[in-house]
Design a protein around this motif. Structure first.
Motif, PDB file in Angstrom:
ATOM      1  N   PRO A 268       0.823  -1.214   0.000  1.00 61.23           N
ATOM      2  CA  PRO A 268       0.000   0.000   0.000  1.00 61.23           C
ATOM      3  C   PRO A 268       0.856   1.263   0.000  1.00 61.23           C
ATOM      4  N   ARG A 269       0.360   2.299  -0.622  1.00 63.41           N
ATOM      5  CA  ARG A 269       1.114   3.539  -0.742  1.00 63.41           C
ATOM      6  C   ARG A 269       1.442   4.134   0.627  1.00 63.41           C
ATOM      7  N   GLU A 270       0.513   4.026   1.560  1.00 67.73           N
ATOM      8  CA  GLU A 270       0.741   4.627   2.874  1.00 67.73           C
ATOM      9  C   GLU A 270       1.806   3.898   3.684  1.00 67.73           C
ATOM     10  N   ARG A 271       2.206   2.730   3.228  1.00 65.99           N
ATOM     11  CA  ARG A 271       3.196   1.949   3.984  1.00 65.99           C
ATOM     12  C   ARG A 271       4.598   2.551   3.923  1.00 65.99           C
ATOM     13  N   ILE A 272       4.901   3.312   2.855  1.00 68.90           N
ATOM     14  CA  ILE A 272       6.200   3.974   2.721  1.00 68.90           C
ATOM     15  C   ILE A 272       5.958   5.459   2.502  1.00 68.90           C
ATOM     16  N   ARG A 273       6.528   6.278   3.361  1.00 72.72           N
ATOM     17  CA  ARG A 273       6.332   7.731   3.255  1.00 72.72           C
ATOM     18  C   ARG A 273       7.369   8.327   2.296  1.00 72.72           C
ATOM     19  N   SER A 274       6.915   8.652   1.108  1.00 71.21           N
ATOM     20  CA  SER A 274       7.766   9.315   0.127  1.00 71.21           C
ATOM     21  C   SER A 274       6.963   9.543  -1.144  1.00 71.21           C
ATOM     22  N   ASP A 275       7.437  10.479  -1.949  1.00 73.83           N
ATOM     23  CA  ASP A 275       6.868  10.688  -3.277  1.00 73.83           C
ATOM     24  C   ASP A 275       7.881  10.380  -4.363  1.00 73.83           C
ATOM     25  N   THR A 276       9.015   9.855  -3.988  1.00 72.88           N
ATOM     26  CA  THR A 276      10.054   9.540  -4.958  1.00 72.88           C
ATOM     27  C   THR A 276      10.413   8.060  -4.882  1.00 72.88           C
ATOM     28  N   GLY A 277      10.842   7.513  -5.979  1.00 68.87           N
ATOM     29  CA  GLY A 277      11.227   6.109  -6.009  1.00 68.87           C
ATOM     30  C   GLY A 277      12.692   5.921  -5.674  1.00 68.87           C
ATOM     31  N   VAL A 286      18.650  -5.290 -10.699  1.00 71.42           N
ATOM     32  CA  VAL A 286      18.366  -3.933 -10.229  1.00 71.42           C
ATOM     33  C   VAL A 286      17.008  -3.969  -9.545  1.00 71.42           C
ATOM     34  N   LEU A 287      16.927  -3.377  -8.365  1.00 72.89           N
ATOM     35  CA  LEU A 287      15.660  -3.354  -7.631  1.00 72.89           C
ATOM     36  C   LEU A 287      15.092  -1.944  -7.664  1.00 72.89           C
ATOM     37  N   PHE A 288      13.868  -1.829  -8.168  1.00 71.21           N
ATOM     38  CA  PHE A 288      13.169  -0.548  -8.200  1.00 71.21           C
ATOM     39  C   PHE A 288      12.089  -0.532  -7.127  1.00 71.21           C
ATOM     40  N   ILE A 289      11.971   0.592  -6.438  1.00 69.42           N
ATOM     41  CA  ILE A 289      10.847   0.863  -5.541  1.00 69.42           C
ATOM     42  C   ILE A 289      10.112   2.038  -6.184  1.00 69.42           C
ATOM     43  N   ILE A 290       8.947   1.750  -6.776  1.00 68.92           N
ATOM     44  CA  ILE A 290       8.302   2.695  -7.688  1.00 68.92           C
ATOM     45  C   ILE A 290       6.976   3.172  -7.110  1.00 68.92           C
ATOM     46  N   PRO A 291       6.795   4.485  -6.961  1.00 69.79           N
ATOM     47  CA  PRO A 291       5.517   4.995  -6.436  1.00 69.79           C
ATOM     48  C   PRO A 291       4.444   5.067  -7.519  1.00 69.79           C
ATOM     49  N   TRP A 292       3.240   4.556  -7.192  1.00 71.49           N
ATOM     50  CA  TRP A 292       2.049   4.735  -8.005  1.00 71.49           C
ATOM     51  C   TRP A 292       1.013   5.452  -7.145  1.00 71.49           C
ATOM     52  N   GLU A 293      -0.179   5.653  -7.698  1.00 73.38           N
ATOM     53  CA  GLU A 293      -1.157   6.460  -6.967  1.00 73.38           C
ATOM     54  C   GLU A 293      -1.578   5.820  -5.651  1.00 73.38           C
ATOM     55  N   ARG A 294      -1.819   4.505  -5.673  1.00 75.82           N
ATOM     56  CA  ARG A 294      -2.394   3.860  -4.496  1.00 75.82           C
ATOM     57  C   ARG A 294      -1.498   2.773  -3.903  1.00 75.82           C
ATOM     58  N   TYR A 295      -0.305   2.594  -4.452  1.00 74.35           N
ATOM     59  CA  TYR A 295       0.561   1.524  -3.974  1.00 74.35           C
ATOM     60  C   TYR A 295       1.994   1.762  -4.426  1.00 74.35           C
ATOM     61  N   TRP A 296       2.896   0.920  -3.916  1.00 77.95           N
ATOM     62  CA  TRP A 296       4.286   0.866  -4.364  1.00 77.95           C
ATOM     63  C   TRP A 296       4.503  -0.454  -5.090  1.00 77.95           C
ATOM     64  N   LEU A 297       5.253  -0.374  -6.163  1.00 80.19           N
ATOM     65  CA  LEU A 297       5.649  -1.554  -6.922  1.00 80.19           C
ATOM     66  C   LEU A 297       7.132  -1.774  -6.662  1.00 80.19           C
TER      67      LEU A 297
END
Length: 582
Positions: A268-277, A286-297
Motif C-alpha cells: 500500500p502507498r501509505e506503507r512507505i512515506r515518500s513521493d520519490t522512487g 536492479v531493484l526498483f521501488i516505484i511509487p504509483w497512486e495507491r501503492y508501491w511496486l
C-alpha cells in the motif's frame, strides 16, 4: 476519426476478414508490446495488416514488466551511448506526444554509500543520461538531476533507514501501465485499418512449392475452429515463445531465446512515506521501488526459468529476496503482511548466434538489444529489446519485411502518430476539476479515468449517460467505475473475467485477495456485456477463484518447480467453460 472497438463481435469479424478477404501484406503473430507496435507500424504505412495473439492482449511478458519507460542507466556503465540515446528519445516521444496520458514522469533516488569518490562518478553518469535525453529535444520533458545530502534524502524519503546512504542523486524517468499501453496500441492499429484477434493461435505455417511461408493456420481458441490466413509476410513477435514458433514453421535455424523470471510485489502507498522512487543495485538484478497512486511496486528478480512458459509465478524465496533487499534502505521493514499483491513475468533473453548454431542469416538487422531476421522465406522473427523501444523494434521489423527499397519509399510514420487517447488529453486534464461534476466524481476520480483512457474517456462518459448506474465505483474496488468493466468487454476485447482483472484493470495484483471482493459485481457486469447465461457466469467465477488460490499456493512454494506445480492445479478458464457448456 471514430474510436475503434475490440468487442467479441469485432474479433469474429476480424478473423473472418483475415481468412476470407484479400491476402494480407503482413500477419503479425504475437500481441505483446512488440507485436502491437508492428501492427501499428504496418497499418500506418498503408499495408493490409492482421494481428493474432494466442492469449489475451499483453497476456505474456508485456503485462508483467517493471512498468518503466527508461533509457537504462546500466548501459551507460557499458558505454553504450547510442542505445541509451535511442531509448531516451523514445521515452521523450511517449511522454510528450505519443501517449502522455499513459506515460508519467517519476523521480528516483540513486543512493550514494561512499562519501568522496562516488558522487562525482554518479553525477557524471546521470548528467550524461540527462544530456542525451535533452539532445535535440524540442522541450525539456523531465528535470535535470538534483543532489541530496543524507539530510536531504530524509526530507524527500522520510522512511529511509538512517545510515543506509550518505546522500543520493535524484533523477527522473517514467512509468507506464504496460498492459494498457499494449491495448491502446492495438486499438490504434485497428483505427488505422488493422484486423485484430486475441485468443487466436497460429498453429501452422503453410508453404508454397518454393518453400516460402504463405501465411498461417490460425485456431480460434474460443471455438476451436481453424482457418487459413494468407499473407505475403508473417512477422512473429512472440518473446519467450520465439523458438516454439520457429519449430512450428520447421525453421532449421532462427533466434535462440532463453527465459528469465522477474517478480514484483505490491504494498500500500501509505506503507512507505515518500513521493520519490528508489533504484538499488543487488547481486542479481536492479531493484526498483516505484511509487504509483495507491501503492508501491517493488522488483525485480532475474533468474533462469525452465518451467512451462504460460503461467510463471513467484515463489516464497522470490518474495523474501525482494523484501530483504528493499528493507536494506527502509527504516520500517516490510513484512509478508504488507504485501497485497505479487506477479511474475518472463523476460526473453536473446542469445548469441542462432538456434541451429552458426551466424544469423544475411536478411537480419541486429541491435544491441534486439534482432530481427527472416528465419525462412516469408517468416520473420524478432526478439530481445524492451518496452521503451517497442516502436524502433517495430520499424525495423516492417522495414525488413518490405525490403530496403520499398521501406525507403514507404517509411514509418509512428513517431508522428499519436496513440488513441493522446489527442486532446492535455486540455481535458486541465478540466479535471469540473469534468465529472455531472456524475458526482471528484477530481481524483476524473484523473484516474484520464490516466487510463486519455481523451477516450468520452467512451466511458457515453456509457454512463446511457446507464447512470455505471457511474458508481465498484464495491471493494474503487476508484474503478462499473462503466470500466462494461467498457473492457465492449471496447477493449475482454472475453473472460481474468481478462478484466489482469489487463483491463490491475485488480488481480493491486488489491488484497486478487480483487475478489469485487468479483461478483464484476461478473454480473461482464455477463451482461458479453451475453453470458448463469452457467457461463458461474464457470468464469469458479475459474478465477481457482486461479487465485493456485497463485497463493505457488507463492508459498519454495522453488520454481513446486510453484509451477501449484499453479498448474488451476484449470485454464477455457477448460471450465467448455466443461460446463458440455
Amino acid at each position: 476519426m471514430a474510436h475503434p472497438t475490440l468487442s467479441a463481435t469485432d474479433r469474429a469479424r476480424a478473423l473472418d476478414a483475415m481468412s476470407g478477404g484479400p491476402e494480407l501484406d503482413v500477419l503479425v503473430v504475437g500481441g505483446g508490446i512488440t507485436g502491437a507496435g508492428i501492427a501499428l507500424d504496418a497499418a500506418t504505412r498503408g499495408l493490409r495488416t492482421g494481428i493474432v495473439e494466442a492469449q489475451d492482449w499483453a497476456g505474456g511478458t508485456s503485462q508483467w514488466s517493471s512498468k518503466l519507460v527508461h533509457g537504462g542507466l546500466r548501459y551507460l556503465q557499458q558505454l553504450d551511448f547510442k542505445l541509451v540515446a535511442e531509448a531516451l528519445r523514445e521515452r521523450e516521444l511517449l511522454l510528450d506526444f505519443l501517449a502522455p496520458h499513459l506515460v508519467k514522469p517519476v523521480p528516483f533516488l540513486y543512493p550514494l554509500t561512499h562519501r568522496w569518490w562516488e558522487r562525482p562518478y554518479v553525477a557524471a553518469g546521470i548528467g550524461l543520461y540527462d544530456a542525451l535525453a535533452h539532445l535535440g529535444a524540442k522541450v525539456a520533458t523531465l528535470p535535470y538531476q538534483r543532489h541530496l545530502t543524507a539530510a536531504g534524502v530524509a526530507r524527500v524519503f522520510p522512511d529511509v533507514k538512517p545510515g543506509s546512504m550518505v546522500g543520493a542523486v535524484q533523477y527522473w524517468d517514467a512509468r507506464v501501465d504496460d498492459a494498457r499501453l499494449v491495448l491502446t496500441i492495438v486499438r490504434t492499429a485497428v483505427r488505422h485499418g488493422a484486423l485484430a484477434a486475441n485468443r487466436a493461435r497460429a498453429v501452422d505455417f503453410p508453404r508454397d512449392a518454393g518453400g516460402r511461408v504463405t501465411g498461417a493456420v490460425v485456431r480460434d481458441l474460443e471455438t476451436g475452429r481453424e482457418r487459413t490466413v494468407r499473407a505475403r509476410t508473417v512477422i512473429a513477435a512472440t518473446g519467450v515463445w520465439t523458438e516454439r514458433i520457429q519449430d512450428r514453421a520447421q525453421a532449421e535455424g532462427g533466434l535462440k531465446v532463453l527465459a528469465s523470471k522477474g517478480i514484483h510485489i505490491v504494498v500500500p502507498r501509505e506503507r512507505i512515506r515518500s513521493d520519490t522512487g528508489l533504484i538499488l543495485q543487488t547481486e542479481k538484478s536492479v531493484l526498483f521501488i516505484i511509487p504509483w497512486e495507491r501503492y508501491w511496486l517493488i522488483g525485480t528478480t532475474d533468474t533462469p526459468y525452465e518451467q512451462e512458459l504460460e503461467n510463471p509465478v513467484a515463489t516464497s524465496a522470490d518474495i523474501d529476496y525482494v523484501l530483504e533487499h528493499a528493507n536494506v534502505v527502509l527504516d520500517e521493514p516490510l513484512g509478508r503482511g504488507d504485501v497485497i499483491g505479487v506477479y511474475a513475468g518472463l523476460r526473453p533473453l536473446l542469445q548469441p548466434g542462432t538456434k541451429g548454431g552458426g551466424e544469423p542469416a544475411q536478411s537480419t538487422k541486429i541491435s544491441r538489444e534486439h534482432t530481427v531476421t527472416e528465419v525462412v522465406p516469408g517468416l520473420i522473427t524478432i526478439a530481445g529489446g524492451k518496452l521503451t523501444t517497442y516502436r524502433v523494434m517495430a520499424e525495423d521489423a516492417v522495414d525488413l519485411a518490405l525490403g530496403a527499397g520499398r521501406a525507403k519509399e514507404l517509411p514509418s510514420v509512428t513517431d508522428r502518430t499519436a496513440l488513441l487517447g493522446a489527442d486532446g488529453y492535455l486540455a481535458l486534464r486541465r478540466r479535471a476539476g469540473t469534468l465529472g461534476s455531472a456524475h458526482g466524481w471528484d477530481e481524483e476520480q476524473v484523473l484516474h479515468l484520464l490516466r487510463r483512457y486519455g481523451s477516450a474517456v468520452e467512451e466511458i462518459l457515453e456509457l454512463v449517460e446511457q446507464r447512470p448506474d455505471l457511474g458508481r465505483p465498484l464495491g471493494g474496488a474503487a476508484p474503478y467505475l462499473r462503466a470500466e468493466i462494461v467498457h473492457a468487454c465492449t471496447h477493449e476485447g475482454a472475453l473472460h473475467l481474468e481478462d478484466v482483472f489482469d489487463t483491463r484493470t490491475r485488480l488481480t495484483w493491486e488489491r488484497p485477495r486478487h480483487g475478489l471482493d469485487a468479483l461478483d459485481e464484476i461478473a454480473e457486469l461482464a455477463a451482461g456485456a458479453l451475453g453470458w447465461d448463469a452457467d457461463r457466469r458461474a464457470a468464469e467465477v469458479e475459474a478465477y477463484r481457482l486461479r487465485c488460490a493456485a497463485e497463493d499456493a505457488a507463492a508459498a512454494a519454495p522453488d520454481d518447480a513446486a510453484a509451477a506445480a501449484a499453479r498448474a492445479a488451476a484449470p485454464d478458464v477455457l477448460e471450465l467453460v467448455r466443461r460446463d457448456a458440455g
